[in-house]
Design a protein around this motif. Structure first.
Motif: not given
Length: 639
Positions: A200-205, A207-211, A232-238, A342-345
């Motif tokens: 599931e932490n693959g969903a961070l992609l 947000l990682l690109v945003l960084t 970038l923004w929409l999937p990160s906000l979801v 962000l997800i696991e910690s």
């Protein structure tokens, strides 16, 4: 010599890949650990994965996370389609995936260095050093040599590949905007899906690109607003919205955890510094997978280090934002690390500490070090910098080799962990079990007794002491009574529930005295009085099932049938129901088995299609087969 220089990074990178393979190779002789069996044992369900039905059941029947992680589960079929299996094959595949991850990370880091404005030579050497440090790092050995953590590896591999492709598109964008947007959009969409279906932490992609974009030099051309908003923004906000919906500061929110959400957030602030300490000050081995001894942060000053940890994190994050223009690689390393956690910690109800959680977040953590070595060349000779860099990588390689050698012997590894974690109930239970397997009952008893004195509230240690006596056939009724009196007031522990199941298995053995079964029934009833355990659904499902097995063994078939029926209703799962029917039929109580089969079929007709492991035709055929077999046995039993 001049003709060799352009090829030097390539040769050194090939050498790094070979060195990483050499350092990790000793670990391939190790065994399976902890979560390996629960995740892989379904390979043997219904005779192994041999056709589409069993393939679908295994690959799409995952339970480790919301996505089911089908890509990761499918990858295990590269090694075997049945269980038990040979761990060496699984570990070898993990090793190859780690090397592939290193290659893709190097590609992504090279594209990143170019994107951030480094010339080609500096980009190559910076990417090479940073990726080599990641690839050779001993803190990532556990991810590579722990077969089930292939899930983590695959998610990282898809993220690294997507980052590299995205940055390639970013490079194209000023020259060929449409081609660049296609590269970036496709890599984000495809990479996010594939990574998330691995873990599931693959969903961070996104947000990682945003960084990456946030820390990029201001002189670079901006992407179209519509693209940024959609990809970038929409999937990160979801994702952030989903995580925020999980916020619930209700005390005792998780009956299976010794902490609530605020306590987990506070504790993770200290754990993140522990992760960073292990990444920048590596060692051969720590406490491994036995991390149930972590002190929970109950408030800002309990323990006092919590406040210091939070303050230091705030300073670090503040510096990362402030320095993003002057030190973009440092800012990216920090923000990418925290975004990756962000997800696991944060506040989800997961266990507190696992080394593998750093596999993806640490990807760019060593880029600032690489840039620092390059800047050091202004003060000292290039040869001095090269020696220093090679010394760092050599130290990492040495530690990784030593750690992999320890991982090559699962028994020694668990003993090492147990001795390193004296306040971990799981560790002390494992150590006592080791002495018991070696035939040293006295030492096993001493370990458990000392551990109970240090950790009097552990139900796992209570069950462990009782099981040790049962294994040795020295248990008395007083031992069962002692355990029951302790368990009724101790906090919940999922490991203690599994130990209870083991106790029932032991009591049902033919070479055990009959009073073991009645004593175990009484113990179960005492444990059922504990409100902490009664809040846990797995325990509530398990109780009637375990009691039914014990009563069935003593010949109380009708009473057992009632409890089996209750267990079926609580499990509401045809696979569990069929197992219970089989147990009753195998015991020779065919009339009761027939009635239970009718109950199982009724529940099965109500079961949602999405919760079935196999197509209905397989279950229909199996129900018909078992019913015919039971009817045949009943007809033979009639005079």
């Amino acid at each position: 010599m001049d003709s060799f220089r352009p090829l030097a990074p390539i040769f050194l990178w090939i050498g790094t890949i070979l060195l990483a393979c050499f350092c990790l190779w000793p670990g391939l002789t190790g065994g399976f650990l902890f979560d390996d069996a629960p995740n892989l044992q379904d390979l043997s369900a219904y005779g192994g994965v041999t056709d589409w039905g069993t393939f679908r059941a295994f690959v799409f029947g995952g339970w480790s996370g919301p996505s089911g992680r089908p890509i990761a589960l499918a990858s295990f079929l590269l090694n075997d389609n049945a269980w038990p299996s040979d761990p060496a094959s699984f570990k070898y595949t993990n090793l190859m995936l780690h090397l592939l991850a290193g290659v893709l990370l190097t590609w992504a880091a090279l594209q990143l260095c170019r994107f951030y404005g480094l010339d080609e030579r500096r980009a190559q050497w910076s990417a090479l050093f940073a990726s080599a440090a990641w690839l050779l790092h001993p803190f990532l050995v556990s991810t590579t040599l722990y077969p089930v953590q292939r899930m983590t590896q695959l998610a990282a591999i898809f993220v690294f590949a997507a980052l590299a492709a995205y940055l390639h598109g970013r490079h194209l964008f000023p020259l060929r905007p449409r081609a660049g947007l296609v590269w970036m959009g496709t890599s984000l969409a495809l990479g996010t899906v594939l990574a998330t279906l691995s873990k599931e932490n693959g969903a961070l992609l996104p947000l990682l690109v945003l960084t990456v974009e946030f820390c990029a030099p201001a002189t670079l051309p901006r992407l179209p607003l519509a693209f940024r908003a959609l990809f970038l923004w929409l999937p990160s906000l979801v994702l952030l919205g989903y995580l925020l919906r999980q916020l619930d500061f209700t005390p005792g929110l998780w009956p299976d955890r010794p902490f609530d959400q605020p306590e987990r957030l506070l504790t993770e602030s200290r754990i993140l510094w522990d992760y960073l300490g292990n990444l920048f000050l590596p060692r051969i081995e720590g406490s491994g997978l036995y991390r149930d001894d972590i002190v929970i942060s109950h408030s800002l000053f309990d323990p006092p280090s919590t406040a210091w940890a939070l303050a230091a994190l705030a300073v670090l994050l503040g510096a990362a934002f402030w320095l993003r223009r002057r030190a973009p690689f440092l800012s990216l390393a920090v923000l990418f690390f925290f975004a990756g956690h962000l997800i696991e910690s944060t506040w989800l109800g997961l266990e507190l500490y696992f080394e593998h959680r750093n596999y993806l977040p640490s990807a760019f953590l060593f880029l600032p070090l690489a840039r620092g070595l390059d800047l050091l060349r202004r003060q000292v000779s290039a040869a001095t910098v090269a020696v220093l860099g090679l010394a760092m990588l050599g130290t990492l390689a040495f530690l990784t080799y030593q750690r992999a050698s320890l991982w090559g012997d699962a028994e020694k590894l668990e003993i090492y962990w147990a001795l390193a974690a004296p306040n971990s109930p799981r560790a002390q239970n494992a150590l006592a079990n080791f002495y018991a397997r070696m035939g040293d009952a006295e030492q096993a008893e001493a370990v458990i007794t000392d551990a109970i004195a240090r950790l009097p509230d552990s139900p796992l240690l209570t069950m462990s002491r009782l099981l040790q006596k049962v294994y040795l056939d020295t248990a008395t009724p007083e031992d069962f009574t002692w355990a029951g009196e302790r368990l009724v007031r101790q906090p919940f522990d999922a490991q203690a529930v599994m130990a209870l199941r083991t106790l029932v298995d032991q009591a049902l053995r033919q070479d055990r005295p009959a009073w073991y079964r009645s004593a175990t029934l009484t113990l179960i009833d005492r444990l059922a009085e504990n409100p902490a355990f009664n809040r846990f659904p797995l325990f509530l499902r398990l109780i009637p099932y375990l009691k039914a097995r014990l009563l069935l063994a003593d010949g109380y078939a009708d009473e057992a049938k009632i409890l089996y029926r209750e267990a079926m209703r609580r499990y509401a799962n045809i696979d569990s129901s069929m197992q219970m029917v089989a147990e009753v039929a195998n015991a020779g109580y065919y009339a009761q088995a027939a009635r239970l089969l009718d109950e199982a079929e009724t529940l099965y007709r109500q079961q949602p299609e999405t919760s079935l492991k196999f197509p209905r035709r397989i279950y229909d055929r199996e129900i018909a087969r078992i019913r015919a077999q039971i009817q045949k046995e009943l007809s033979h039993a009639q005079p």
